[in-house]
Design an enzyme around this catalytic site. Structure first.
Site, PDB file in Angstrom:
ATOM      1  N   TYR A  74       0.844  -1.192   0.000  1.00 16.95           N
ATOM      2  CA  TYR A  74       0.000   0.000   0.000  1.00 16.95           C
ATOM      3  C   TYR A  74       0.885   1.249   0.000  1.00 16.95           C
ATOM      4  O   TYR A  74       1.712   1.412  -0.889  1.00 16.95           O
ATOM      5  CB  TYR A  74      -0.999  -0.038   1.152  1.00 16.95           C
ATOM      6  N   SER A  75       0.781   2.134   0.964  1.00 12.38           N
ATOM      7  CA  SER A  75       1.483   3.424   0.849  1.00 12.38           C
ATOM      8  C   SER A  75       2.994   3.336   1.006  1.00 12.38           C
ATOM      9  O   SER A  75       3.683   4.335   0.792  1.00 12.38           O
ATOM     10  CB  SER A  75       0.907   4.421   1.850  1.00 12.38           C
ATOM     11  N   MET A  76       3.541   2.178   1.351  1.00  4.31           N
ATOM     12  CA  MET A  76       4.999   2.021   1.290  1.00  4.31           C
ATOM     13  C   MET A  76       5.470   1.949  -0.165  1.00  4.31           C
ATOM     14  O   MET A  76       6.665   1.908  -0.431  1.00  4.31           O
ATOM     15  CB  MET A  76       5.446   0.808   2.097  1.00  4.31           C
ATOM     16  N   LYS A  78       4.748   4.578  -2.014  1.00  6.59           N
ATOM     17  CA  LYS A  78       5.004   5.999  -2.277  1.00  6.59           C
ATOM     18  C   LYS A  78       6.484   6.362  -2.299  1.00  6.59           C
ATOM     19  O   LYS A  78       6.931   7.106  -3.190  1.00  6.59           O
ATOM     20  CB  LYS A  78       4.252   6.856  -1.252  1.00  6.59           C
ATOM     21  N   TYR A 193      -3.115  14.292   3.054  1.00 10.05           N
ATOM     22  CA  TYR A 193      -2.796  13.015   2.440  1.00 10.05           C
ATOM     23  C   TYR A 193      -3.790  12.715   1.341  1.00 10.05           C
ATOM     24  O   TYR A 193      -4.998  12.914   1.515  1.00 10.05           O
ATOM     25  CB  TYR A 193      -2.849  11.926   3.508  1.00 10.05           C
TER      26      TYR A 193
END
Length: 404
Positions: A74-76, A78, A193
């Site tokens: 998921y947001s890792m 980014k 965010y």
């Protein structure tokens, strides 16, 4: 590929007995039903000091977490997309101050929500164009539909963008849809965010001339040997962890409606949350960052990315718009793709000033501490990430195990 300890704790400045507290503490989360399973890596100077697994990657199938389990980042994702963008920056393909409308003209003449309802929103013209650095720092005014904290979030959901993308929309169409929605705030004036990194992924495509997955694969994943990191896995992949959500009684239940997306080729590859990986692969990415680019980026670029870029040098507590709990806000700045510790005291959890980090929606987390030469990765499978204080407890236990 699995990941194993490479050096004894005492040789790396750790107390082995204190490190053992980690496994005992987080095992309780599994034993009492809050988590299904987890994987943890601790490394110093790029050498793994502690690597452990516990519980099940798939409780219903009776499959344990193993060293090569596949996890949803998921947001890792980014930070990986942000590194990809900065590789193009190092080639002189753009300046951080460039308006993104130069490549994505749909973001010209943006409007900003001021007041009103979902059915009758009142907007005003943006006084500042969205620039590349706004995307990297989440100061663009773009948001997420699933936050459920504002009229703008609701407008995203109305347009078909909640936790997943709109069916049938590729990344180009998705970004055109985002551009047709009002911004949550004037660019550069707050921190919110949202889908900024997804738009950054589209910017990478237009500038580079190749798809985001192709660029990431050839420029980052293959050079680092991250062969298990992908945008989707084949249906029935046995190494893939299941996904869970908490129940009102403090336990968990399987959540296949969201979990099954990992088995589908994405129509709009998400630079903000689309990758699947292993602990061993992400350790390679963290080592690259710890070693200040290690050939992918120049060392000064990594240093620049991990400074606080928020307007006026403020922290997230001052500029955040609410509705988000991926990190504490006090004493934390934000760089080009990472949260950055300015001062650990306001958050009441130790980490060295200059530590940079991020996490994912399924309660995963990582950080890189350049002062202690420390990297930590934690992988699990519970949505949302704010359910339990896993990240702060990780820091308490790991930093208290350092002895040198």
């Amino acid at each position: 590929m699995s990941i194993q300890p490479e050096v004894a704790p005492e040789q790396a400045g750790f107390d082995a007995r204190r490190l053992a507290r980690l496994d005992a503490h987080f095992a309780r989360y599994v034993d009492d039903g809050r988590l299904a399973g987890w994987q943890l890596t601790v490394a110093r100077d790029g050498r793994v000091v502690h690597s452990s697994v516990y519980g099940h990657r798939d409780t219903e199938a009776g499959l344990p977490v193993e060293p090569d389990t596949l996890w949803r980042l998921y947001s890792m994702t980014k930070p990986i997309t942000s590194v990809a963008a900065m590789m193009l920056w190092e080639e002189g393909r753009f300046e951080l101050t460039d308006p993104i409308a130069g490549w994505l003209p749909e973001f010209r003449d943006m409007r900003v929500y001021q007041k009103g309802s979902v059915s009758q929103p009142f907007t005003v013209p943006a006084t500042e164009p969205i620039r590349v650095w706004h995307l990297l720092t989440h100061t663009s005014g773009l948001t997420y539909g699933f936050l459920n904290t504002s009229v703008v979030d609701a407008l995203y959901r109305k347009a078909g963008y909640d936790t997943a993308g709109k069916p049938g929309a590729d990344l180009a169409e998705t970004c055109r849809d985002y551009a047709a929605l009002p911004l949550l705030f004037q660019p550069g004036t707050a921190w919110g965010y949202g889908v900024s990194t997804d738009v950054l992924g589209r910017l990478i495509e237009v500038i580079s001339g190749v798809s985001l997955p192709e660029f990431v694969r050839t420029r980052i994943l293959e050079p680092l040997g991250m062969g298990d990191t992908t945008w989707s896995v084949r249906p029935g992949e046995p190494r893939m962890a299941a996904l869970y959500v908490p129940t009102p009684d403090g336990r968990r239940v399987r959540f296949d409606p969201m979990g099954r997306l990992a088995y589908e080729e994405p129509e709009a590859p998400s630079g903000g949350g689309g990758l699947i990986s292993t602990a061993a692969d992400y350790q390679r990415f963290m080592n690259m960052l710890l070693n200040r680019g290690a050939g992918l980026l120049g060392p000064r670029t990594v240093g620049f990315m991990t400074r606080n870029h928020l307007p006026g040098g403020a922290d997230l507590d001052t500029l955040q718009t609410g509705g988000f709990a991926e990190t504490t806000f006090e004493g934390i700045g934000f760089g080009l793709g990472f949260a950055v510790v300015r001062d650990p005291v306001p958050a009441r959890v130790w980490s060295s000033p200059g530590t940079f980090y991020w996490g994912g929606a399924a309660s995963t987390a990582f950080w890189v501490d350049p002062v202690e030469r420390l990297t930590v990765g934690f992988y699990t499978q519970l949505v949302p990430s704010s359910t339990y204080p896993l990240r702060s407890q990780l820091r308490q236990l790991i930093y208290s195990a350092l002895t040198d």
